[in-house]
Design a protein around this motif. Structure first.
Motif: not given
Ligand code: HEM
Length: 152
Positions: A127, A24, A33, A28-29
């Motif tokens: 998510r 998480h 991106e 994921r970020p």
């Protein structure tokens, strides 16, 4: 035996909760991106497939070792925070079952069909539930460790 069960319980908890934290907050970020939707969704489906298989085993180990310990002590004699942990743990297991048995197959099918909007929607639902289970996991660890002083 007691210490072996506790070791198995905690090892499985670390894999599950630590894995959710990594997925998480770290994976994921950066994936969102740096990768376009097709690559991002295919990568996440493959990564989550490996992770969820391990979590399935971890959940079985956690529930079995937890109830084995409670059973050995006696359910009526077990402290209140153990009961709270069992309730939260079963809720987390039910949420994981929804993710793995209902949502993840939809993500896999959408990725196989290269239907990126549908895959994105499934991944988004996953998510949200993983974030919820991560919160519950943190709460459960707090109850398990601090609960003796609060609940008994
Ligand atoms: C059905 C689910 C569960 C049951 C029945 C259960 C039961 C138990 C029992 C009986 C113990 C005490 C073991 C001992 O001292 O010998 C324990 C310890 C512990 N459990 Fe669970 N548990 C469950 C789920 C979870 C989950 C989901 C987490 C975390 C996300 C968790 C975290 C912990 C921790 C951190 C301890 C160590 C507490 C300490 O020794 O101070 N448990 N569990």
């Amino acid at each position: 035996m007691h210490t072996v069960l506790l070791f198995l319980h905690l090892a499985a908890v670390i894999v599950w909760v630590g894995g959710m934290f990594f997925a998480h907050f770290c994976l994921r970020p950066v994936v969102a991106e740096q990768l376009p939707p097709a690559q991002r969704l295919a990568l996440m489906a493959a990564v989550l497939g490996r992770f969820f298989r391990v979590v399935g085993l971890a959940v079985v180990v956690i529930v079995f070792s937890g109830f084995a310990r409670m059973g050995a002590v006696g359910f009526a004699q077990a402290p209140g925070h153990w009961h709270a942990m069992a309730g939260l743990g079963l809720l987390m297991a039910a949420i994981f079952a929804v993710i793995y048995l209902a949502l993840f197959p939809k993500l896999q099918a959408a990725v196989a069909a290269q239907d990126w909007p549908a895959a994105g929607a499934s991944l988004n639902s996953i998510r949200r539930l993983v974030a919820g289970n991560l919160l519950l996991g943190a709460l459960t660890v707090a109850v398990a460790t601090l609960g003796a002083g609060l609940v008994g």
